[in-house]
Design a protein around this motif. Structure first.
Motif, short mmCIF file in Angstrom:
data_model
loop_
_atom_site.label_atom_id
_atom_site.label_comp_id
_atom_site.label_asym_id
_atom_site.label_seq_id
_atom_site.Cartn_x
_atom_site.Cartn_y
_atom_site.Cartn_z
N TYR A 1 0.85 -1.21 -0.01
CA TYR A 1 0.04 -0.08 -0.05
C TYR A 1 0.92 1.18 0.06
CZ TYR A 1 -3.68 3.38 0.71
OH TYR A 1 -4.66 4.42 0.83
N PRO A 2 2.18 1.20 0.60
CA PRO A 2 2.97 2.52 0.87
C PRO A 2 3.42 2.82 -0.71
CG PRO A 2 3.25 1.31 2.53
CD PRO A 2 2.55 0.37 1.82
N GLY B 1 -3.20 1.27 -8.92
CA GLY B 1 -3.95 1.26 -7.75
C GLY B 1 -4.40 2.55 -7.20
N THR B 2 -3.97 3.64 -7.73
CA THR B 2 -4.33 4.90 -7.26
C THR B 2 -5.89 5.14 -7.41
OG1 THR B 2 -3.72 6.19 -9.30
CG2 THR B 2 -2.16 5.94 -7.51
N THR C 1 -7.81 -4.41 -0.34
CA THR C 1 -7.22 -5.42 0.96
C THR C 1 -6.97 -4.42 1.96
OG1 THR C 1 -6.94 -7.18 -0.73
CG2 THR C 1 -6.04 -7.26 1.69
N HIS C 2 -5.93 -3.51 1.68
CA HIS C 2 -5.87 -2.68 3.09
C HIS C 2 -6.70 -1.99 3.60
CE1 HIS C 2 -2.98 0.22 4.77
NE2 HIS C 2 -3.74 0.92 4.53
N LEU D 1 -0.99 -12.41 -8.90
CA LEU D 1 -1.08 -13.62 -8.03
C LEU D 1 -0.91 -13.20 -6.47
CD1 LEU D 1 -1.76 -16.77 -7.88
CD2 LEU D 1 0.64 -17.00 -8.25
N GLU D 2 0.11 -12.72 -6.24
CA GLU D 2 0.33 -12.43 -4.81
C GLU D 2 -1.12 -11.56 -4.38
OE1 GLU D 2 2.02 -12.23 -1.37
OE2 GLU D 2 2.70 -13.52 -2.97
N ALA D 3 -1.34 -10.72 -5.09
CA ALA D 3 -2.48 -9.82 -4.58
C ALA D 3 -3.88 -10.69 -4.45
CB ALA D 3 -2.72 -8.77 -5.40
N ALA D 4 -3.74 -11.87 -5.34
CA ALA D 4 -5.13 -12.72 -5.41
C ALA D 4 -4.89 -13.50 -4.21
CB ALA D 4 -5.32 -13.48 -6.73
#
Length: 320
Positions: free
Chosen positions: A6-7, A154-155, A188-189, A237-240
């Motif tokens: 997220y940062p 993502g913004t 998710t954050h 994939l990591e985010a999923a």
């Protein structure tokens, strides 16, 4: 490659502030349903965010070469890269497959980019782009597989939440996974569910989740010009892997119907990739596909607030 954080997205937000159009979120006319009108973004898609973040980050770090930036793209990412390069007054060379829509090629040239066409698939354009990087020293960008590109995308999620702070679910179409990785990381954050929607025959992320690693898939869909990646990125994939992520497959018929619905009911003209997201929640469930899987839409609970990301509108109006 480590996962997106997220940062990273917060840094991207600061970097591109004032350089992209602010997100517009509009009620869809149904209880709890909203549309994120990102197709109104510069160059017609969300890709402008990642392109700005990528170029501005390298300019700030003093790592931007004299040969400029180059990218292989089916169209939308190339448009965004060319536009961001023109704004920054730096050279851009874009490699596309010969199947890229002519409207995108013409717009690329209007941005002042050098355009190279070759091959019928993205992989062939990518190989030519890599050869150019090695021979010229140009900075290689990517349509979706880069942390700066995904963070820029993502913004979009942070701007949605600024307007709908009590959002429960965001719905996004997926190709290679850059937009999804950025949105899902931010969502998710904040404890928001992400529904990742793909055409049944362009299921790179869905297949990666199933195999627990990126794998090659076939590409055959009406939305393949934007969502036709052969494999999802490790970032996606990591985010999923979050429990807040749901993968959904939809048929081409559902995509076409959703696109028509957007025009008929809302007068919104978008490309098939954008309509794919709406198809994931438009009730097209229970349709069988050839390998035995079932195409099921995401069904929101009563009172659930859902935002569908309409990610792009680069198509010929004659195709609507």
């Amino acid at each position: 490659m480590t996962g997106l954080t997220y940062p990273d997205i917060e840094a991207a937000s600061a970097r591109i502030a004032g350089r992209v159009r602010p997100m517009t979120v509009a009620p869809a006319g149904e209880d709890g349903l909203f549309f994120a009108l990102e197709f109104m973004q510069h160059t017609g898609t969300f890709k402008a965010r990642g392109a700005q973040n990528f170029i501005q980050a390298h300019l700030a770090e003093g790592t931007f070469p004299e040969a400029g930036v180059t990218i292989a793209s089916g169209g939308n990412a190339g448009l965004a890269c060319a536009w961001a390069a023109r704004v920054a007054k730096v050279p851009a060379t874009v490699f596309l497959p010969t199947t890229a829509p002519s409207v995108k090629v013409e717009r690329l040239r209007s941005y002042g980019a050098r355009v190279e066409l070759g091959g019928s698939e993205f992989a062939e354009a990518a190989a030519a782009c890599q050869e150019f990087v090695e021979s010229s020293g140009a900075l290689a960008s990517h349509a979706y597989d880069h942390p700066l590109i995904a963070a820029g995308a993502g913004t979009l999620m942070t701007e949605i939440l600024a307007q709908v702070p009590d959002l429960d679910t965001v719905v996004v179409s997926v190709g290679g996974g850059g937009l999804f990785a950025g949105i899902a990381t931010a969502a998710t954050h904040h404890g928001v569910r992400t529904v990742a929607v793909e055409p049944e025959n362009c299921r790179a992320l869905n297949a990666a989740i199933e195999a627990d690693e990126p794998v090659d898939v076939t590409v055959d869909s009406v939305a393949a010009d934007s969502l036709g990646a052969r494999r999802a990125t490790p970032l996606a994939l990591e985010a999923a892997r979050s429990d807040l992520v749901t993968s959904v497959l939809v048929s081409d018929n559902a995509i076409v119907e959703a696109r028509q619905r957007l025009w008929d009911e809302h007068r919104l003209a978008v490309e098939h990739a954008a309509a794919t997201a709406l198809a994931g929640v438009s009730g097209h469930d229970g349709e069988s596909v050839s390998d035995g899987r079932t195409v099921c839409g995401y069904v929101p609970a009563e009172g659930e607030k859902v935002c569908v990301v309409l990610c792009g509108a680069n198509m010929s109006l004659g195709d609507l």
